[in-house]
Design a protein around this motif. Structure first.
Motif, mmCIF file in Angstrom:
data_model
loop_
_atom_site.group_PDB
_atom_site.id
_atom_site.type_symbol
_atom_site.label_atom_id
_atom_site.label_comp_id
_atom_site.label_asym_id
_atom_site.label_seq_id
_atom_site.Cartn_x
_atom_site.Cartn_y
_atom_site.Cartn_z
ATOM 1 N N CYS A 75 0.811 -1.216 0.000
ATOM 2 C CA CYS A 75 0.000 0.000 0.000
ATOM 3 C C CYS A 75 0.845 1.265 0.000
ATOM 4 O O CYS A 75 0.335 2.341 0.349
ATOM 5 N N ALA A 76 2.095 1.171 -0.357
ATOM 6 C CA ALA A 76 2.974 2.335 -0.443
ATOM 7 C C ALA A 76 3.529 2.435 -1.855
ATOM 8 O O ALA A 76 3.960 1.437 -2.433
ATOM 9 N N SER A 118 -12.047 -0.463 7.113
ATOM 10 C CA SER A 118 -11.235 -1.304 6.234
ATOM 11 C C SER A 118 -10.140 -0.494 5.554
ATOM 12 O O SER A 118 -9.009 -0.962 5.398
ATOM 13 N N LEU A 119 -10.467 0.722 5.142
ATOM 14 C CA LEU A 119 -9.456 1.603 4.561
ATOM 15 C C LEU A 119 -8.381 1.928 5.588
ATOM 16 O O LEU A 119 -7.185 1.949 5.275
ATOM 17 N N GLY A 120 -8.801 2.184 6.838
ATOM 18 C CA GLY A 120 -7.837 2.486 7.891
ATOM 19 C C GLY A 120 -6.902 1.333 8.181
ATOM 20 O O GLY A 120 -5.722 1.546 8.528
ATOM 21 N N ILE A 121 -7.376 0.097 8.045
ATOM 22 C CA ILE A 121 -6.507 -1.068 8.257
ATOM 23 C C ILE A 121 -5.386 -1.082 7.231
ATOM 24 O O ILE A 121 -4.216 -1.310 7.558
ATOM 25 N N LEU A 122 -5.720 -0.845 5.965
ATOM 26 C CA LEU A 122 -4.713 -0.853 4.906
ATOM 27 C C LEU A 122 -3.708 0.279 5.087
ATOM 28 O O LEU A 122 -2.493 0.068 5.019
ATOM 29 N N LEU A 123 -4.213 1.490 5.343
ATOM 30 C CA LEU A 123 -3.312 2.629 5.521
ATOM 31 C C LEU A 123 -2.508 2.493 6.807
ATOM 32 O O LEU A 123 -1.304 2.802 6.833
ATOM 33 N N VAL A 145 -3.565 9.885 -0.548
ATOM 34 C CA VAL A 145 -4.065 8.517 -0.633
ATOM 35 C C VAL A 145 -4.632 8.311 -2.031
ATOM 36 O O VAL A 145 -5.506 9.071 -2.470
ATOM 37 N N LEU A 146 -4.144 7.304 -2.734
ATOM 38 C CA LEU A 146 -4.602 7.010 -4.091
ATOM 39 C C LEU A 146 -5.458 5.753 -4.080
ATOM 40 O O LEU A 146 -5.093 4.748 -3.467
ATOM 41 N N LEU A 147 -6.591 5.819 -4.764
ATOM 42 C CA LEU A 147 -7.446 4.654 -4.985
ATOM 43 C C LEU A 147 -7.186 4.184 -6.414
ATOM 44 O O LEU A 147 -7.573 4.842 -7.373
ATOM 45 N N ALA A 148 -6.505 3.050 -6.522
ATOM 46 C CA ALA A 148 -6.056 2.572 -7.830
ATOM 47 C C ALA A 148 -7.209 1.975 -8.615
ATOM 48 O O ALA A 148 -8.174 1.451 -8.054
ATOM 49 N N ASP A 149 -7.096 2.040 -9.938
ATOM 50 C CA ASP A 149 -8.125 1.485 -10.813
ATOM 51 C C ASP A 149 -8.219 -0.026 -10.701
ATOM 52 O O ASP A 149 -9.251 -0.611 -11.017
ATOM 53 N N ASP A 150 -7.155 -0.691 -10.272
ATOM 54 C CA ASP A 150 -7.191 -2.146 -10.140
ATOM 55 C C ASP A 150 -7.688 -2.605 -8.777
ATOM 56 O O ASP A 150 -7.658 -3.787 -8.474
#
Length: 403
Positions: A75-76, A118-123, A145-150
């Protein structure tokens, strides 16, 4: 000023600008040595400094870029290179087709508490890795914070001072002049998740307004209040924050986002209970936003970025009342009645064909032909036997004469 087609470092060709962050303009570039597409950012450097201070700023930017290149986490954003080019310093990173979280929220509205957890867990997991490497992010906010297309989530500007953090996501001790710390990153993460569920920062855009009581955080309220404590010594650590968020999701945290640029969801009948919510209503877990620009009339349609896990529904059966619509591949398909097959014409059963019976003359001719063939075979056999006998006799006579 950099422009399209400029070659940086004798290797990277700038193709077009694709974004702007607090640390500078992001360019889509091409590595002419390794033949791959990359993202490049000219790092922010204060203007008008004396030569000594300007050189110190460039050296600091180089050190920040090298520190960011040490971070390896799903996630980085991966930093490939950092290089000086004249008075500038450029950061070379992996290119991820994506959009910023701030843009996503402005188009689709706030997230639900479960989605934000759930977003906070990843970040938070990425931030814990950054802190373990001895680095402080400094500028964690929706814009980084980027939300990737994939379906992935990527954290950018790791350890990059840039133009400084946004006031709405800056910890109080940093605002008072204190140094950045892991505890300050916890505050920034809390403010980011608060904005995700409430639509506005907790202390206003300037960061100095009274705390706004959360209205939509639900089960996330307690964790947010701990992360947003004014005293950094009593805030939870990043690892403790991740454990708390996992407890909130009860092990149902998701590992991927529905791409913000995913194809539009298929239109469902109005009578279906799983129809997407109208504008102004948060999208429940399991529903994905529709791609494209926001609607003109009314507030933008709000959507949650996570698909709901669970078994797919049976084809041809609409979802039960009170249940959210499933992911795109699990949407029920409406049964279409088939037209009855046209009647087939009645067929008259055919009479069996009579068996062929030859006439007496034909039977006599066939018998005569069979007799002639048999006689011909006998003649051939007799001829061959006569020839063999003659040969044998000749051999016997020759042996008697020469004995």
């Amino acid at each position: 000023m950099s422009s399209e087609g400029t070659i940086v470092g004798g290797r990277y060709r700038l193709d077009q600008p694709i974004g702007r962050g607090r640390a500078g303009i992001v360019w889509l570039a091409f590595d002419t040595r390794l033949f791959r597409t990359v993202a490049m950012k000219r790092m922010y450097l204060p203007v008008g400094l004396p030569p000594e201070r300007a050189e110190q700023a460039r050296a600091m930017a180089m050190e920040e870029g090298k520190a960011a290149a040490r971070i390896e986490h799903p996630c980085a954003i991966t930093v490939y290179d950092v290089l000086p080019e004249g008075p500038d310093v450029w950061l070379v990173m992996e290119y991820i087709p994506s959009r910023g979280m701030s843009i996503f929220l402005s188009e689709y509205g706030r997230l639900t508490a479960e989605q934000a957890a759930s977003l906070g867990i990843l970040l938070g997991d990425a931030m814990a890795t950054i802190h373990a490497a001895g680095i402080v992010h400094r500028t964690l906010e929706p814009g980084t914070v980027l939300l990737a297309d994939d379906g992935g989530v990527k954290l950018t500007d790791i350890g990059i001072t840039g133009g400084g953090p946004h006031a709405a996501y800056r910890a109080p001790e940093v605002t008072r002049g204190g140094p950045p710390s892991p505890a300050a990153d916890v505050f920034s993460l809390g403010a980011t998740l608060y904005t995700a569920v409430e639509g506005v920062p907790p202390f206003g855009e300037d960061g100095d307004s009274p705390e706004r009581p959360p209205q939509h955080a639900g089960v996330l309220t307690g964790a947010l209040r701990k992360m947003l404590r004014a005293d950094p010594t009593i805030r939870p650590t990043m690892n403790d924050t991740v454990r708390a968020l996992k407890a909130i999701t009860e092990g149902r945290e998701q590992t991927a986002f529905v791409p913000p640029t995913a194809p539009a969801m298929p239109t469902m009948p109005v009578s279906w209970p799983g129809r997407p919510p109208q504008a102004g209503q948060p999208l429940q877990a399991g529903q994905a936003p529709q791609a494209g620009p926001p609607q003109q009339a009314g507030p933008p349609q709000q959507a949650g970025p996570f698909p709901q896990a669970g078994p797919p529904q049976q084809t041809g059966q609409p979802p039960q009342a009170g249940q959210p619509a499933g992911p795109l591949m699990q949407l029920p398909v409406q049964q279409v009645p088939q037209a009855p097959a046209p009647p087939q014409p009645m067929r008259t059963p055919q009479q069996p064909t009579a068996r062929f019976v030859p006439s007496p003359a034909q039977q006599a001719a066939a018998a005569q032909a069979t007799r002639e063939k048999a006689a011909a075979r006998r003649r051939i056999i007799l001829t061959v036997a006569a020839v063999l006998c003659a040969v044998l006799i000749g051999i016997g006579v020759s042996q008697l004469l020469f004995v």
